[in-house]
Motif scaffolding. Sequence first.
Motif, PDB file in Angstrom:
ATOM      1  N   ARG A 311     175.775  80.041  49.649  1.00  0.00           N
ATOM      2  CA  ARG A 311     177.127  79.643  49.238  1.00  0.00           C
ATOM      3  C   ARG A 311     178.072  79.629  50.441  1.00  0.00           C
ATOM      4  N   ASP A 312     178.930  78.639  50.477  1.00  0.00           N
ATOM      5  CA  ASP A 312     180.022  78.603  51.444  1.00  0.00           C
ATOM      6  C   ASP A 312     181.248  79.134  50.721  1.00  0.00           C
ATOM      7  N   ALA A 313     181.529  80.423  50.910  1.00  0.00           N
ATOM      8  CA  ALA A 313     182.590  81.083  50.147  1.00  0.00           C
ATOM      9  C   ALA A 313     183.437  81.929  51.094  1.00  0.00           C
ATOM     10  N   PRO A 314     184.306  81.300  51.877  1.00  0.00           N
ATOM     11  CA  PRO A 314     185.070  82.044  52.889  1.00  0.00           C
ATOM     12  C   PRO A 314     185.957  83.134  52.313  1.00  0.00           C
ATOM     13  N   ASP A 315     186.508  82.932  51.112  1.00  0.00           N
ATOM     14  CA  ASP A 315     187.357  83.969  50.517  1.00  0.00           C
ATOM     15  C   ASP A 315     186.536  85.198  50.153  1.00  0.00           C
ATOM     16  N   ASP A 316     185.349  84.975  49.608  1.00  0.00           N
ATOM     17  CA  ASP A 316     184.480  86.101  49.266  1.00  0.00           C
ATOM     18  C   ASP A 316     184.011  86.820  50.530  1.00  0.00           C
ATOM     19  N   LEU A 317     183.694  86.059  51.566  1.00  0.00           N
ATOM     20  CA  LEU A 317     183.277  86.668  52.824  1.00  0.00           C
ATOM     21  C   LEU A 317     184.403  87.523  53.399  1.00  0.00           C
ATOM     22  N   THR A 356     174.346  89.143  50.442  1.00  0.00           N
ATOM     23  CA  THR A 356     173.302  88.121  50.349  1.00  0.00           C
ATOM     24  C   THR A 356     172.835  87.856  48.924  1.00  0.00           C
ATOM     25  N   LYS A 357     172.968  88.828  48.040  1.00  0.00           N
ATOM     26  CA  LYS A 357     172.472  88.662  46.677  1.00  0.00           C
ATOM     27  C   LYS A 357     173.613  88.433  45.677  1.00  0.00           C
ATOM     28  N   HIS A 358     174.596  89.326  45.653  1.00  0.00           N
ATOM     29  CA  HIS A 358     175.710  89.144  44.718  1.00  0.00           C
ATOM     30  C   HIS A 358     176.557  87.918  45.067  1.00  0.00           C
ATOM     31  N   LEU A 359     176.830  87.774  46.373  1.00  0.00           N
ATOM     32  CA  LEU A 359     177.681  86.659  46.804  1.00  0.00           C
ATOM     33  C   LEU A 359     176.869  85.459  47.278  1.00  0.00           C
ATOM     34  N   ARG A 360     175.599  85.652  47.538  1.00  0.00           N
ATOM     35  CA  ARG A 360     174.690  84.610  48.036  1.00  0.00           C
ATOM     36  C   ARG A 360     175.271  83.901  49.267  1.00  0.00           C
ATOM     37  N   ILE A 361     175.849  84.727  50.156  1.00  0.00           N
ATOM     38  CA  ILE A 361     176.372  84.236  51.427  1.00  0.00           C
ATOM     39  C   ILE A 361     175.307  84.444  52.496  1.00  0.00           C
ATOM     40  N   ASP A 362     175.180  83.495  53.362  1.00  0.00           N
ATOM     41  CA  ASP A 362     174.155  83.465  54.394  1.00  0.00           C
ATOM     42  C   ASP A 362     174.072  84.795  55.153  1.00  0.00           C
TER      43      ASP A 362
END
Length: 477
Positions: A311-317, A356-362
């Motif tokens: 996911r590309d999720a800059p706010d979550d990151l 990596t799992k909850h947010l599925r961010i690289d």
Amino acid sequence: MSTSRPAILLFRNDLRLSDHAALTAACADGRPVICLYVNDPLPADPMGAAQQWWLHHSLTALSAQIELLGGQLVLRSGPTQTVLSQVIAATGADEVHWSRRYTPNAVAADTVLKTQLKARGIRAESHAGRYLFEPWQVATKSGTPFRVFTPFWRACLAQLDQVSPALPIPSGLTFHRHLQSEDLPDWGLLPARPNWAAGFGPHWTPGEAGAFSRLDQFLSARAQGYAEGRDFPAEARVSNLSPHLQMGEITPRQILASLRRAEVTGDVSDRDATKFLAEVGWREFAAYLLYHTPSLPEVEFQPKFVPFPWRDAPDDLAAWQRGQTGYPIVDAGVRELWQTGTMHNRVRMIVASFLTKHLRIDWRAGLAWFRDTLLDADVASNAASWQWVAGCGADAAPYFRIFNPITQATKFDPTGAYIRQWVPELSALPDRYLGAPWQAPEAVLLGAGIRLGTTYPHPIVDHASARAAALDAFGGL
């Protein structure tokens, strides 16, 4: 017989004088030693900001140690080859020694450096000392690299009695002095505006003496019960030696020798010693993986994970980086990192799994963040560990192993001491709700002075929904 020509000891991440094979070789025939550290503008593996803080203080400690022995630590800026040429021209030095490096970039850089020096008639030698075993010394029966930790470490243990004893500081050590040296503060390694490292000082003493003090404290008291206690972040049951190891202020051989002595005296049980040594072994395995798989920091070790749709999720990151996910055990870990430059090992796994799992961010986004913020940031360990948690690495946790941050908090921080220390806005909440404050009745929240969404965030994802989405995404590979 001594010679008047000096030898250069090129320091890198080996900022110590004991158990230093390159130093021992440099002064083997009585040569005076030039102790040199180069601030190369294009380093093989750039340091993160936190580690630069450590480097400043470690160089300060090393310089003082060398001065006590009558020497000088020469600090120079510029390309390593250029600086070496300048020092060789000024002193007539005809030997250069350094400790071997193992990352792909460093191996390539040192290969070129050695070739250039030898072409000029300069003896250039690299020496072991960073690990118990060189990466090419351990292999399967068929001669191929190991891909799983347990058989790798079993093979290492079978050869452990062949590990050479740690070297003392060479006796009769002499130095070449009075060379021009730069002022360390001018290198700008310390943060100033703002000084975000202000909280590091009380926790750490960089330098060789600090490393041995930390090891002695661990073995004399904190190692008791290590096998179980290491999983509980509120307990002082970890060694905190990793920044010292990363900067080369202490070696695995020295740790092994001290650990064996502590076992003999009964200060450390066999079970605790075995578990602690296995953690040293994981560091060896990470370096081994990187040596045999140079793409480890950039590419998934298991090819089937390469096409995974992160996911590309800059706010979550950003929420994860700030410790504002709404999951207290995750936020506590990130805030501990910000304030101390480290994070408890159990919590590192929880924090990495959440990303990596909850947010599925690289996983590479997490790797980059840790590289910049961890005092013990290590190219190999960082890559191997992130890939392990993400499920795409060697001997990795299966993709369906997803750390539940709620139950992890309950199990490993049962009294809430760790969460209360690093997430103080939740400190008045009863223990039973500390892992999941949104589950507390409104009256309990108000009584604890908590307003979700104002004083502490709502969870940025729902655990059950995030877990189901991750299982679906990873299971499709």
